[in-house]
Design a protein around this motif. Structure first.
Motif, PDB file in Angstrom:
ATOM      1  N   ASP A   1      31.215 -16.914  -4.827  1.00 57.02           N
ATOM      2  CA  ASP A   1      30.818 -17.137  -3.442  1.00 57.02           C
ATOM      3  C   ASP A   1      31.975 -17.592  -2.545  1.00 57.02           C
ATOM      4  O   ASP A   1      31.806 -18.468  -1.706  1.00 57.02           O
ATOM      5  CB  ASP A   1      29.652 -18.134  -3.359  1.00 57.02           C
ATOM      6  CG  ASP A   1      28.875 -17.962  -2.045  1.00 57.02           C
ATOM      7  OD1 ASP A   1      28.584 -16.807  -1.694  1.00 57.02           O
ATOM      8  OD2 ASP A   1      28.596 -18.971  -1.367  1.00 57.02           O
TER       9      ASP A   1
ATOM     10  N   ILE B   1      22.857 -22.383   0.276  1.00 56.12           N
ATOM     11  CA  ILE B   1      21.858 -21.470  -0.293  1.00 56.12           C
ATOM     12  C   ILE B   1      22.412 -20.744  -1.508  1.00 56.12           C
ATOM     13  O   ILE B   1      22.046 -21.034  -2.649  1.00 56.12           O
ATOM     14  CB  ILE B   1      21.363 -20.473   0.777  1.00 56.12           C
ATOM     15  CG1 ILE B   1      20.730 -21.250   1.937  1.00 56.12           C
ATOM     16  CG2 ILE B   1      20.345 -19.496   0.170  1.00 56.12           C
ATOM     17  CD1 ILE B   1      20.521 -20.449   3.180  1.00 56.12           C
ATOM     18  N   ASP B   2      23.324 -19.793  -1.297  1.00 59.97           N
ATOM     19  CA  ASP B   2      23.876 -19.003  -2.398  1.00 59.97           C
ATOM     20  C   ASP B   2      24.479 -19.882  -3.490  1.00 59.97           C
ATOM     21  O   ASP B   2      24.366 -19.582  -4.681  1.00 59.97           O
ATOM     22  CB  ASP B   2      24.964 -18.067  -1.849  1.00 59.97           C
ATOM     23  CG  ASP B   2      24.737 -16.608  -2.236  1.00 59.97           C
ATOM     24  OD1 ASP B   2      23.777 -16.320  -2.967  1.00 59.97           O
ATOM     25  OD2 ASP B   2      25.531 -15.757  -1.799  1.00 59.97           O
TER      26      ASP B   2
ATOM     27  N   ASP C   1      20.412 -16.519   3.349  1.00 55.39           N
ATOM     28  CA  ASP C   1      21.852 -16.735   3.263  1.00 55.39           C
ATOM     29  C   ASP C   1      22.645 -15.904   4.264  1.00 55.39           C
ATOM     30  O   ASP C   1      23.771 -16.253   4.601  1.00 55.39           O
ATOM     31  CB  ASP C   1      22.335 -16.426   1.841  1.00 55.39           C
ATOM     32  CG  ASP C   1      23.735 -16.942   1.574  1.00 55.39           C
ATOM     33  OD1 ASP C   1      23.937 -18.176   1.662  1.00 55.39           O
ATOM     34  OD2 ASP C   1      24.623 -16.127   1.283  1.00 55.39           O
ATOM     35  N   THR C   2      22.075 -14.804   4.735  1.00 54.69           N
ATOM     36  CA  THR C   2      22.809 -13.918   5.642  1.00 54.69           C
ATOM     37  C   THR C   2      22.181 -13.847   7.029  1.00 54.69           C
ATOM     38  O   THR C   2      22.454 -12.921   7.789  1.00 54.69           O
ATOM     39  CB  THR C   2      22.905 -12.494   5.048  1.00 54.69           C
ATOM     40  OG1 THR C   2      21.585 -11.951   4.912  1.00 54.69           O
ATOM     41  CG2 THR C   2      23.590 -12.514   3.691  1.00 54.69           C
TER      42      THR C   2
ATOM     43  N   CYS D   1      24.312 -10.661  -0.825  1.00 55.90           N
ATOM     44  CA  CYS D   1      24.937 -11.960  -1.044  1.00 55.90           C
ATOM     45  C   CYS D   1      25.347 -12.087  -2.516  1.00 55.90           C
ATOM     46  O   CYS D   1      25.135 -11.178  -3.318  1.00 55.90           O
ATOM     47  CB  CYS D   1      24.005 -13.089  -0.619  1.00 55.90           C
ATOM     48  SG  CYS D   1      22.462 -13.197  -1.539  1.00 55.90           S
TER      49      CYS D   1
ATOM     50  N   SER E   1      16.912 -25.728   2.384  1.00 55.22           N
ATOM     51  CA  SER E   1      18.279 -25.796   1.859  1.00 55.22           C
ATOM     52  C   SER E   1      19.171 -26.630   2.766  1.00 55.22           C
ATOM     53  O   SER E   1      19.965 -27.453   2.288  1.00 55.22           O
ATOM     54  CB  SER E   1      18.857 -24.383   1.716  1.00 55.22           C
ATOM     55  OG  SER E   1      18.086 -23.612   0.831  1.00 55.22           O
TER      56      SER E   1
END
Length: 270
Positions: free
Chosen positions: A170, A130-131, A210-211, A183, A227
């Motif tokens: 990241d 994702i990130d 993402d989290t 993020c 994703s």
């Protein structure tokens, strides 16, 4: 006579694949006195605006701007047009852009040269989800349209960045990474001073996916599923990035233009 385009004509294109390449040609003193540039813009000397541009065959026309849209921009565009390059002047320069609330970014941030004389190069962990797809999209659409990305084994990201000068992101203990509940996507937005409401909406979706906080935005669960599916079906990380660019273009478009739109079946007949 050089073609002139107004901020209102151009603002809707920023952050999309149809955005022109913005070239900031403010004189060095004016550039140094300003903390911002138009989102996605690179700087060039107005007498050499067409030089040292990375190749980009699909690039939309160039839009040149200075402080007020006067002689500096006119000189740069005249030289570009004479070289066979499709170029126009931003009417009113960056002053008019700011007055029209066009998106801007901070001119300086750690690791990113203010004038972007060459493409920035970034490095992160392999097998993105994702990130690590959202951040390259954000960088290319709003910060550096020619940015280059590398995906490497997680344990070597920091060592490779140290040896090459590439910008790590990241991973733990680097500047562009998670901070508290935010993020890396959030970190980039904060570091570059981006405040576009649609982009901030997209950031909440990315953060939720993402989290593992899918309650942040209803769309976070869908982004997570897509994703993970994209990562599972595309083994080449760079190919996955290119496909992901389309995904985030669509999500940003929804955040910007279509949040109030619904889709029902059967279709209503007028």
């Amino acid at each position: 006579m050089p073609r002139h385009l107004s901020p209102l004509e151009l603002i809707p294109l920023v952050g999309t694949s149809r955005s022109p390449l913005f070239i900031d040609v403010r004189r060095p003193a004016a550039l140094a006195a300003s903390p911002i540039r138009i989102a996605g813009a690179i700087w060039r000397d107005h007498m050499k605006a067409g030089e040292s541009l990375p190749p980009s065959p699909d690039r939309q026309p160039i839009v040149v701007y200075c402080a007020h849209g006067h002689n500096v921009s006119e000189i740069a565009v005249a030289r570009l047009v004479a070289a066979g390059i499709d170029a126009a002047v931003l009417e009113g320069g960056i002053d008019a852009w700011v007055a029209a609330k066009g998106p801007t970014v901070g001119r300086e941030a750690p690791g990113v040269e203010p004038g972007l004389p060459s493409p920035s190069v970034w490095v992160t962990r392999e097998r993105p989800k994702i990130d690590r797809i959202a951040c390259p999209w954000l960088i290319r659409r709003f910060i550096d349209p020619f940015a280059v990305f590398h995906f490497v084994a997680a344990e070597w990201v920091v060592d490779i960045a140290s040896e090459t000068g590439w910008i790590p992101f990241d991973v733990k203990d680097v500047h562009y990474s998670h901070r508290g509940e935010d993020c890396t996507f959030d970190t980039l937005i904060a570091e570059f001073g981006l405040s576009d409401p649609a982009l901030l909406h997209l950031a909440r979706i990315v953060r939720g996916a993402d989290t593992a906080r899918l309650d942040l935005e209803p769309q976070a669960a869908g982004l997570l599923a897509i994703s993970l599916g994209l990562s599972a079906t595309e083994q080449d990380d760079l190919a996955q990035l290119e496909k992901g660019m389309v995904l985030y273009d669509a999500l940003y478009g929804w955040c910007r233009h279509a949040t109030g739109e619904t889709h029902n079946w059967p279709a209503r007949v007028a």
